[in-house]
Design a protein around this motif. Structure first.
Motif, short mmCIF file in Angstrom:
data_model
loop_
_atom_site.label_atom_id
_atom_site.label_comp_id
_atom_site.label_asym_id
_atom_site.label_seq_id
_atom_site.Cartn_x
_atom_site.Cartn_y
_atom_site.Cartn_z
N ALA A 167 5.64 -7.88 -10.02
CA ALA A 167 4.78 -8.09 -8.86
C ALA A 167 4.71 -6.86 -7.95
O ALA A 167 3.71 -6.65 -7.26
N HIS A 168 5.76 -6.05 -7.94
CA HIS A 168 5.77 -4.83 -7.11
C HIS A 168 5.38 -3.61 -7.94
O HIS A 168 5.79 -2.49 -7.63
N SER A 169 4.58 -3.82 -8.93
CA SER A 169 4.22 -2.82 -9.94
C SER A 169 3.91 -1.44 -9.37
O SER A 169 3.00 -1.27 -8.57
N ARG A 170 4.68 -0.47 -9.81
CA ARG A 170 4.42 0.92 -9.45
C ARG A 170 3.14 1.41 -10.12
O ARG A 170 2.36 2.14 -9.51
N VAL A 171 2.91 0.98 -11.35
CA VAL A 171 1.69 1.40 -12.05
C VAL A 171 0.46 0.91 -11.31
O VAL A 171 -0.51 1.66 -11.10
N ARG A 172 0.46 -0.35 -10.90
CA ARG A 172 -0.69 -0.89 -10.16
C ARG A 172 -0.93 -0.11 -8.87
O ARG A 172 -2.08 0.21 -8.52
N LYS A 173 0.12 0.22 -8.16
CA LYS A 173 -0.03 0.95 -6.91
C LYS A 173 -0.55 2.36 -7.16
O LYS A 173 -1.39 2.86 -6.41
N LEU A 174 -0.06 3.00 -8.22
CA LEU A 174 -0.54 4.35 -8.53
C LEU A 174 -2.00 4.35 -8.93
O LEU A 174 -2.73 5.33 -8.69
N LEU A 175 -2.45 3.25 -9.52
CA LEU A 175 -3.86 3.13 -9.90
C LEU A 175 -4.75 2.75 -8.72
O LEU A 175 -5.98 2.81 -8.83
N GLY A 176 -4.15 2.36 -7.62
CA GLY A 176 -4.92 1.97 -6.44
C GLY A 176 -5.65 0.65 -6.59
O GLY A 176 -6.68 0.42 -5.95
N ILE A 177 -5.13 -0.23 -7.43
CA ILE A 177 -5.78 -1.52 -7.66
C ILE A 177 -5.35 -2.51 -6.57
O ILE A 177 -4.16 -2.76 -6.39
N PRO A 178 -6.29 -3.08 -5.84
CA PRO A 178 -5.93 -4.07 -4.81
C PRO A 178 -5.25 -5.29 -5.42
O PRO A 178 -5.54 -5.68 -6.56
N PHE A 179 -4.34 -5.88 -4.66
CA PHE A 179 -3.59 -7.06 -5.10
C PHE A 179 -3.71 -8.10 -3.99
O PHE A 179 -2.77 -8.39 -3.27
N GLU A 180 -4.90 -8.66 -3.89
CA GLU A 180 -5.23 -9.51 -2.75
C GLU A 180 -4.64 -10.90 -2.93
O GLU A 180 -4.49 -11.41 -4.04
N GLY A 181 -4.32 -11.53 -1.80
CA GLY A 181 -3.81 -12.89 -1.82
C GLY A 181 -3.00 -13.18 -0.58
O GLY A 181 -3.22 -12.58 0.48
N LYS A 182 -2.04 -14.07 -0.71
CA LYS A 182 -1.27 -14.50 0.45
C LYS A 182 0.16 -14.79 0.06
O LYS A 182 0.48 -15.06 -1.11
N THR A 183 1.03 -14.74 1.05
CA THR A 183 2.43 -15.12 0.91
C THR A 183 2.70 -16.24 1.90
O THR A 183 2.41 -16.11 3.09
N ASP A 184 3.22 -17.35 1.41
CA ASP A 184 3.52 -18.50 2.25
C ASP A 184 5.00 -18.48 2.60
O ASP A 184 5.85 -18.86 1.79
N GLU A 185 5.32 -18.01 3.80
CA GLU A 185 6.71 -17.90 4.22
C GLU A 185 7.37 -19.27 4.40
O GLU A 185 8.59 -19.40 4.33
N GLU A 186 6.56 -20.30 4.63
CA GLU A 186 7.13 -21.63 4.85
C GLU A 186 7.61 -22.25 3.54
O GLU A 186 8.54 -23.04 3.53
N GLN A 187 6.94 -21.92 2.46
CA GLN A 187 7.34 -22.45 1.16
C GLN A 187 8.26 -21.45 0.48
O GLN A 187 7.84 -20.59 -0.28
N SER A 188 9.54 -21.57 0.79
CA SER A 188 10.53 -20.62 0.30
C SER A 188 11.64 -21.36 -0.44
O SER A 188 11.83 -22.57 -0.26
#
Length: 530
Positions: A167-188
């Motif tokens: 999920a924290h992909s270095r390859v994705r970040k180096l490619l500049g590909i957006p990773f849109e969505g949400k994180t629900d802090e309440e559902q942990s």
């Protein structure tokens, strides 16, 4: 001076189940592959609890399913508690049975680290080993190759790179590909592997009350090891308390009524938050993403690791054909075309399953079985919308659907043989139902050699199989007395359904697959499980 050749054909970044599945699939196709892992030792993650039936089919094709089944266990009944007392036992697979077209009727419990060990062993048998202490840092795209620079100053040049690095992909970040969505802090949820004595290992124990939950599932292959999951503690300010042995002991005592000291040796600690994110593409020129690097979602339904394994199975044969010169790069467009809609559907589906589970556990007797459904088995997912799925159908199947299994008999020896055994390996399979397909089978075998394995089903060719029980015709929706050709892709999806006298359709299909520039055929609103 002429350009030097890349040092490898495919570089895989990340050695989790997705990366290992892809590496095994490529290596058995004689692709020169390297797989790197940033950690100095192999991670021992246990969060994913095992492969679903569709992933078991993939693992069978890779030659490791027997090892996986031996190392794990079938799902066990769930024992639900309220106010510390058992309320009900539930087995969501109690009525499930294997069928001729689907040999695996339920998921299989196995620690993720153990599954990874099995896949690494298989990869080593194929001559490839994971390279530890190798963290991707930079990525440079060239006209004929891609170079990945590592944090230690080394670099690896490859024809293609696959980012399977989570999920924290270095390859994705180096490619500049957006990773849109949400994180629900309440559902942990806090997770870990623990040692615990005195609890019946024949059940997955689930305690729910108004202000929390604790779940303990025995880890197969261990004497007293358990997967621990719980709603986390919060400090007076409302912040999550980090997982620890002491916090697990407090949670156990609070929600189960058992002494906290019964629990010991908490390891592999983590805090899970519900993330729902999707990459807006899976390919940039010579770089591709698979698994959590491309999509993350709720754990409800257990589809995270399984979706990654199936990403890899879809990508492997296509990438192999491209790097070995059998197909043009346009074939790789179909990876995103087919898998991105599946990932989008998975995000929506697991979100719905999470809501259903939360509603269920609010009631006495409710538990994690609410997340289980036919869709979580993975057997209904197909690619009917794909440009690799031209028109063609039977009464049960359309091009793009999963190709079913069926027990038959070898026409030469009379021994029982399954269609999956015929499919196994790095080739297409042409099934010819009925004697009217004999000419097309012979012509395909002569024209395509090792690329396409032909298998007559009651075709009277002297080889192939006989469908004594009618299971193959039933699974494929082909009426007795009719003659039909079915081309099965290397990833066990139907590529083509054609009349018996249209043997040229197979050659034309393979030619289009290998040489055309493939167009995307739609967005993410395609029907997934029809």
């Amino acid at each position: 001076m002429p350009a030097t050749a890349p040092t490898t054909q495919v570089l895989i970044v990340g050695s989790g189940p997705t990366g290992l599945t892809l590496a095994c699939d490529l290596a058995r196709r004689s692709v020169d592959v390297r797989i790197i892992e940033k950690s100095s030792a192999f991670p021992r993650s246990s969060r994913a609890k095992g492969p679903n039936p569709r992933s078991l089919e993939v693992l069978e094709d890779l030659g490791v399913v027997d090892r996986v089944l031996a190392a794990g266990s079938a799902p066990i009944p769930m024992r639900k508690y309220r106010n510390g007392l058992p309320v009900t036992d539930t087995d969501p697979f109690e009525t499930s049975r294997p069928t001729p077209d689907a040999p695996y009727d339920r998921p299989h419990l196995i620690a993720q680290w153990r599954l990874e060990e099995i896949l690494r062993d298989r990869l080593a048998e194929l001559g490839v080993r994971v390279e530890l202490d190798s963290e991707a840092d930079t990525l440079t795209m060239g006209p004929d190759s891609v170079t990945v620079g590592l944090t230690d100053g080394r670099s690896i040049e490859a024809q293609y790179v696959a980012g399977c690095d989570g999920a924290h992909s270095r390859v994705r970040k180096l490619l500049g590909i957006p990773f849109e969505g949400k994180t629900d802090e309440e559902q942990s949820m806090v997770c870990g592997d623990v040692e615990m004595e005195g609890l019946d290992r024949g059940y997955w124990h689930q305690w729910f009350d108004e202000d929390g939950a604790v779940m303990l599932c025995p880890i197969p292959g261990t004497r007293s090891g358990w997967w621990f999951q719980a709603a986390p503690e919060r400090d007076p300010a409302g912040a999550l308390v980090p997982p620890s042995l002491e916090s697990f002991q407090r949670l156990l005592a609070r929600h189960t009524g058992l002494p906290g000291t019964r629990l010991s040796q908490a390891t592999l600690l983590s805090t899970y938050r519900v993330n729902e994110r999707l990459a807006d593409r899976c390919r940039v020129d010579r770089a591709l993403l698979a698994g959590d690097a491309a999509h993350v979602h709720s754990v409800a339904g257990g589809l995270g690791m399984n979706t990654g394994i199936q990403d890899a199975f879809n990508l492997g044969w296509k990438l192999a054909r491209v790097v070995t010169g059998q197909a043009g790069p346009g074939l790789l467009d179909t990876y995103e075309e087919e898998r991105l809609p599946v990932a989008a559907w998975t995000l929506d589906f697991t979100s719905e399953r999470l809501r259903a589970t939360l509603d269920a556990i609010a009631q006495p007797g409710g538990g994690l079985d609410a997340a289980v459904s036919e869709e979580t088995m993975g057997l209904g997912l197909g690619y009917r919308w794909s440009s690799l799925s031209p028109a063609g159908s039977t009464t049960r199947l359309r091009a793009g659907d999963r190709a079913p299994d069926a027990p038959c008999r070898d026409a030469a020896t009379g021994l029982v043989i399954r269609l999956f055994e015929t499919f196994a390996g790095p080739h297409f399979t042409l099934l010819g139902f009925g004697p009217g397909t004999a000419d097309a089978l012979r012509a395909t075998e002569a024209a395509h050699g090792d690329t396409v394995r032909v298998c007559g089903v009651d075709a009277g060719t002297g080889h192939g199989v006989t469908d004594d029980g009618g299971h193959a015709r039933s699974a494929y929706g082909i009426e007795p007395g009719t003659n039909v050709l079915v081309l099965v892709r290397p990833d066990h999806h139907v590529g083509l359904i054609a009349p018996a006298d249209d043997g040229r359709a197979v050659t034309e299909y393979l030619h289009r697959l290998d040489r055309r520039t493939v167009r995307h055929s739609g967005g993410l609103d395609q029907s997934i499980g029809e």
